[in-house]
Motif scaffolding. Sequence first.
Motif, PDB file in Angstrom:
ATOM      1  N   MET A   1      40.567  48.529  39.023  1.00 25.58           N
ATOM      2  CA  MET A   1      39.127  48.484  39.177  1.00 25.58           C
ATOM      3  C   MET A   1      38.620  47.166  38.578  1.00 25.58           C
ATOM      4  SD  MET A   1      36.338  51.061  37.554  1.00 25.58           S
ATOM      5  CE  MET A   1      35.861  52.164  38.844  1.00 25.58           C
ATOM      6  N   SER A   2      37.823  46.423  39.326  1.00 22.45           N
ATOM      7  CA  SER A   2      37.308  45.149  38.830  1.00 22.45           C
ATOM      8  C   SER A   2      35.904  45.330  38.255  1.00 22.45           C
ATOM      9  CB  SER A   2      37.284  44.108  39.944  1.00 22.45           C
ATOM     10  OG  SER A   2      36.315  44.446  40.898  1.00 22.45           O
ATOM     11  N   PHE A   3      35.554  44.417  37.388  1.00 24.75           N
ATOM     12  CA  PHE A   3      34.256  44.447  36.728  1.00 24.75           C
ATOM     13  C   PHE A   3      33.509  43.171  37.058  1.00 24.75           C
ATOM     14  CE2 PHE A   3      31.852  42.925  32.990  1.00 24.75           C
ATOM     15  CZ  PHE A   3      30.857  43.886  32.976  1.00 24.75           C
TER      16      PHE A   3
END
Length: 153
Positions: A1-3
């Motif tokens: 999951m990227s932020f």
Amino acid sequence: MSFTPALTFAFEIRAHLAPTLHVGHGDGEQTAFTPITGGTVDGSLLRGTVLPGGGDWSNMRGRICELDARYLLQAEDGAVIDIVNRGYYHEGGQSPDQFDGDLQVASAGVYYRTSPTFRTDAPAHRWLAETVFVGLAREASEDVVAIRMYALT
């Protein structure tokens, strides 16, 4: 999951400028000083004025202008806030037109960004000295630069 970090609009500084003064030049570099004579601060998180007496020292190297501005803000409650606002201005890049709602905050091909830091001991405004900001600057008129300050959240 990227932020992906988010930016929240905090306020806009409209700094009034006097004519730029030539300081000098060296090998491939030109230095100038632009006095700041006053202005306004307006936004949901801060309102006040820009105090006269500060200025922007700029160094032009080729097509890149490195900005180093220092001036004072005075909040509506009277608190004085020191700002050091460094950044870059250059034309001819790949920057697109950018809008904040209906307001155009950047023009295509113009990179005019700052990284401000603030100092104050006023409790109501201490959050400024504890927050990372990004400034999107634009020429508002011949003698006014507008800088929209966004807090990194």
